[in-house]
Design a protein around this motif. Sequence first.
Motif, PDB file in Angstrom:
ATOM      1  N   GLU A 106       0.831  -1.212   0.000  1.00  0.00           N
ATOM      2  CA  GLU A 106       0.000   0.000   0.000  1.00  0.00           C
ATOM      3  C   GLU A 106       0.860   1.254   0.000  1.00  0.00           C
ATOM      4  OE1 GLU A 106      -2.623  -0.366   3.292  1.00  0.00           O
ATOM      5  OE2 GLU A 106      -3.732  -2.059   2.444  1.00  0.00           O
ATOM      6  N   ALA A 107       1.951   1.243   0.769  1.00  0.00           N
ATOM      7  CA  ALA A 107       2.853   2.399   0.760  1.00  0.00           C
ATOM      8  C   ALA A 107       3.445   2.606  -0.622  1.00  0.00           C
ATOM      9  CB  ALA A 107       3.961   2.205   1.798  1.00  0.00           C
ATOM     10  N   THR A 108       3.793   1.517  -1.287  1.00  0.00           N
ATOM     11  CA  THR A 108       4.355   1.609  -2.644  1.00  0.00           C
ATOM     12  C   THR A 108       3.337   2.167  -3.621  1.00  0.00           C
ATOM     13  OG1 THR A 108       5.796  -0.285  -2.178  1.00  0.00           O
ATOM     14  CG2 THR A 108       5.446   0.288  -4.487  1.00  0.00           C
ATOM     15  N   VAL A 109       2.101   1.699  -3.524  1.00  0.00           N
ATOM     16  CA  VAL A 109       1.040   2.175  -4.422  1.00  0.00           C
ATOM     17  C   VAL A 109       0.821   3.674  -4.248  1.00  0.00           C
ATOM     18  CG1 VAL A 109      -1.449   2.093  -4.839  1.00  0.00           C
ATOM     19  CG2 VAL A 109      -0.158  -0.021  -4.659  1.00  0.00           C
ATOM     20  N   TYR A 110       0.724   4.126  -3.002  1.00  0.00           N
ATOM     21  CA  TYR A 110       0.498   5.551  -2.765  1.00  0.00           C
ATOM     22  C   TYR A 110       1.684   6.391  -3.237  1.00  0.00           C
ATOM     23  CZ  TYR A 110      -3.495   4.137   0.062  1.00  0.00           C
ATOM     24  OH  TYR A 110      -4.684   3.597   0.488  1.00  0.00           O
ATOM     25  N   ARG A 111       2.881   5.864  -3.087  1.00  0.00           N
ATOM     26  CA  ARG A 111       4.057   6.606  -3.534  1.00  0.00           C
ATOM     27  C   ARG A 111       4.068   6.728  -5.060  1.00  0.00           C
ATOM     28  NH1 ARG A 111       7.249   3.967  -0.767  1.00  0.00           N
ATOM     29  NH2 ARG A 111       8.062   2.514  -2.331  1.00  0.00           N
ATOM     30  N   TYR A 112       3.719   5.643  -5.755  1.00  0.00           N
ATOM     31  CA  TYR A 112       3.650   5.699  -7.214  1.00  0.00           C
ATOM     32  C   TYR A 112       2.572   6.681  -7.680  1.00  0.00           C
ATOM     33  CZ  TYR A 112       6.645   1.548  -7.737  1.00  0.00           C
ATOM     34  OH  TYR A 112       7.692   0.668  -7.730  1.00  0.00           O
ATOM     35  N   LEU A 113       1.417   6.645  -7.015  1.00  0.00           N
ATOM     36  CA  LEU A 113       0.338   7.556  -7.392  1.00  0.00           C
ATOM     37  C   LEU A 113       0.732   9.002  -7.145  1.00  0.00           C
ATOM     38  CD1 LEU A 113      -2.829   5.690  -6.033  1.00  0.00           C
ATOM     39  CD2 LEU A 113      -2.083   5.901  -8.406  1.00  0.00           C
ATOM     40  N   ALA A 114       1.453   9.246  -6.061  1.00  0.00           N
ATOM     41  CA  ALA A 114       1.905  10.609  -5.762  1.00  0.00           C
ATOM     42  C   ALA A 114       2.828  11.129  -6.851  1.00  0.00           C
ATOM     43  CB  ALA A 114       2.610  10.639  -4.406  1.00  0.00           C
ATOM     44  N   GLU A 115       3.626  10.236  -7.429  1.00  0.00           N
ATOM     45  CA  GLU A 115       4.538  10.648  -8.501  1.00  0.00           C
ATOM     46  C   GLU A 115       3.793  11.001  -9.780  1.00  0.00           C
ATOM     47  OE1 GLU A 115       7.135   7.331  -8.878  1.00  0.00           O
ATOM     48  OE2 GLU A 115       8.227   7.730  -7.007  1.00  0.00           O
ATOM     49  N   ARG A 116       2.587  10.460  -9.951  1.00  0.00           N
ATOM     50  CA  ARG A 116       1.817  10.710 -11.172  1.00  0.00           C
ATOM     51  C   ARG A 116       0.848  11.875 -11.020  1.00  0.00           C
ATOM     52  NH1 ARG A 116       1.991   7.194 -15.117  1.00  0.00           N
ATOM     53  NH2 ARG A 116      -0.049   7.887 -15.857  1.00  0.00           N
ATOM     54  N   THR A 117       0.794  12.477  -9.841  1.00  0.00           N
ATOM     55  CA  THR A 117      -0.078  13.625  -9.619  1.00  0.00           C
ATOM     56  C   THR A 117       0.749  14.795  -9.117  1.00  0.00           C
ATOM     57  OG1 THR A 117      -0.547  12.829  -7.374  1.00  0.00           O
ATOM     58  CG2 THR A 117      -2.076  12.180  -9.103  1.00  0.00           C
ATOM     59  N   ASP A 118       0.099  15.887  -8.855  1.00  0.00           N
ATOM     60  CA  ASP A 118       0.809  17.048  -8.326  1.00  0.00           C
ATOM     61  C   ASP A 118      -0.116  17.825  -7.397  1.00  0.00           C
ATOM     62  OD1 ASP A 118      -0.969  18.273 -10.067  1.00  0.00           O
ATOM     63  OD2 ASP A 118       0.544  18.598 -11.622  1.00  0.00           O
ATOM     64  N   GLY A 119       0.450  18.831  -6.763  1.00  0.00           N
ATOM     65  CA  GLY A 119      -0.337  19.701  -5.904  1.00  0.00           C
ATOM     66  C   GLY A 119      -0.836  19.015  -4.652  1.00  0.00           C
ATOM     67  N   ARG A 120      -2.037  19.391  -4.263  1.00  0.00           N
ATOM     68  CA  ARG A 120      -2.621  18.910  -3.018  1.00  0.00           C
ATOM     69  C   ARG A 120      -2.786  17.391  -3.006  1.00  0.00           C
ATOM     70  NH1 ARG A 120      -7.788  17.582  -1.928  1.00  0.00           N
ATOM     71  NH2 ARG A 120      -8.378  18.316  -4.004  1.00  0.00           N
ATOM     72  N   GLU A 121      -3.226  16.822  -4.124  1.00  0.00           N
ATOM     73  CA  GLU A 121      -3.450  15.379  -4.179  1.00  0.00           C
ATOM     74  C   GLU A 121      -2.149  14.606  -3.989  1.00  0.00           C
ATOM     75  OE1 GLU A 121      -5.335  12.136  -7.312  1.00  0.00           O
ATOM     76  OE2 GLU A 121      -6.042  14.213  -7.309  1.00  0.00           O
ATOM     77  N   SER A 122      -1.071  15.087  -4.614  1.00  0.00           N
ATOM     78  CA  SER A 122       0.226  14.427  -4.460  1.00  0.00           C
ATOM     79  C   SER A 122       0.697  14.469  -3.013  1.00  0.00           C
ATOM     80  CB  SER A 122       1.258  15.088  -5.375  1.00  0.00           C
ATOM     81  OG  SER A 122       2.527  14.499  -5.207  1.00  0.00           O
ATOM     82  N   GLU A 123       0.502  15.596  -2.362  1.00  0.00           N
ATOM     83  CA  GLU A 123       0.921  15.736  -0.973  1.00  0.00           C
ATOM     84  C   GLU A 123       0.143  14.780  -0.067  1.00  0.00           C
ATOM     85  OE1 GLU A 123       0.943  19.179   2.528  1.00  0.00           O
ATOM     86  OE2 GLU A 123       0.596  19.729   0.427  1.00  0.00           O
TER      87      GLU A 123
END
Length: 400
Positions: free
Chosen positions: A58-75
């Motif tokens: 789950e930590a890996t999934v969230y980290r990958y998703l954060a790399e594909r987004t920006d701004g508030r959602e990435s944070e």
Amino acid sequence: MSQEPITPRPEDSHAGGDSDTPDASASGSAPSTAGSGNHATAAQRRRWRRYLADEISEATVYRYLAERTDGRESEILREMADAEKRHEQHWRNLLGPQADPEPRPSASSLALQFMARHFGTVFVLALAQRAEGRSRYDEDPDAPSSMAADEAVHEEVVRALATNGREKLSGNFRAAVFGANDGLVSNVALIMGIGASGASPHMVLLSGVAGLLAGALSMGAGEFVSVRSQRELLDASRPTQVTLDVAPDLDIDRNELELIYRARGMSEEAAHHRALERFGHYSCDCDPSFSHQPEAEAEEENTENVALGTDLGAAASSFCFFASGAIIPILPYLFGISGFPGMVISLLLVGIALLGTGAVVGLLSGASPLKRGLRQLLIGYGAAAATYLLGLLFGTSVGG
């Protein structure tokens, strides 16, 4: 004076020192340590390693998703990954040396990681939401209450992020899925019915093509009429500017102009203000919202145009969506496969497509993709079975 020996408190004698872990102290009580480190049962170690694998994934999934987004959602996604790392550490502390080598994630977790790294976020977040909702920490005595609470909060965070993505996809994408699904179900039912009646392969193919064109044209025409009618309804309801043209000729002492604004829902005060504005007597210091705002009206009209789209564009989209689904049942016949083998292959192709469209609908609605896929499959096959039986009955009665 001799000192008496200090007797350790029972809560300080937990094996493995679990009460020193961050999660245990945060929860206000240490987790159950009936088995900790080498004292744990084999079943506990297996469960802990499974939890550890899930937290790592789950930590890996969230980290990958954060790399594909920006701004508030990435944070937010990065903070979610950090939270999962804290949970991961809890299970590492319980396992001790037995946490190594790291447990291998399940096949579904690996697939989710791959999707998170290479594709968009909305479907991955929908799957992650379901994964967070399956947490059993609230039932496990080895998981502190704080971790169970964290998982409940995580589900709501992911639900909110997934909802944002669903709203972005809920328009044309949803229409495409439902349009294709309509084409699949209606044409496979037609093919099964005609094929069961004993018609020639040429007639089955002709019926399938006719069903595709008839259904797609019907969908396109229906969407054209729907969008055009909505536009005409909005045009008929939108206030005209006739008051600007006739205002100079109205009797200001018999100000029937106010009646127009009151009929449109304005209060008596607002209607009086608007009427004075039309007569050129806008001098009162009252609520500015009473004033005519052409910029706001233009923006509202533009928003309506974007939401509705063009009638021709909507018709073309519906035609293509329906046709993309309706062509699948007739593919075997287009390639010369007829008779019973053709019907079987047609059903298999349609079944795969129905599972796909059902899974997409499930993801968009936050439901189980598998259950929604199976539901779509049963509906499609149910319709096909009904028309197949009718075709058999019709063929038998004609032959008799």
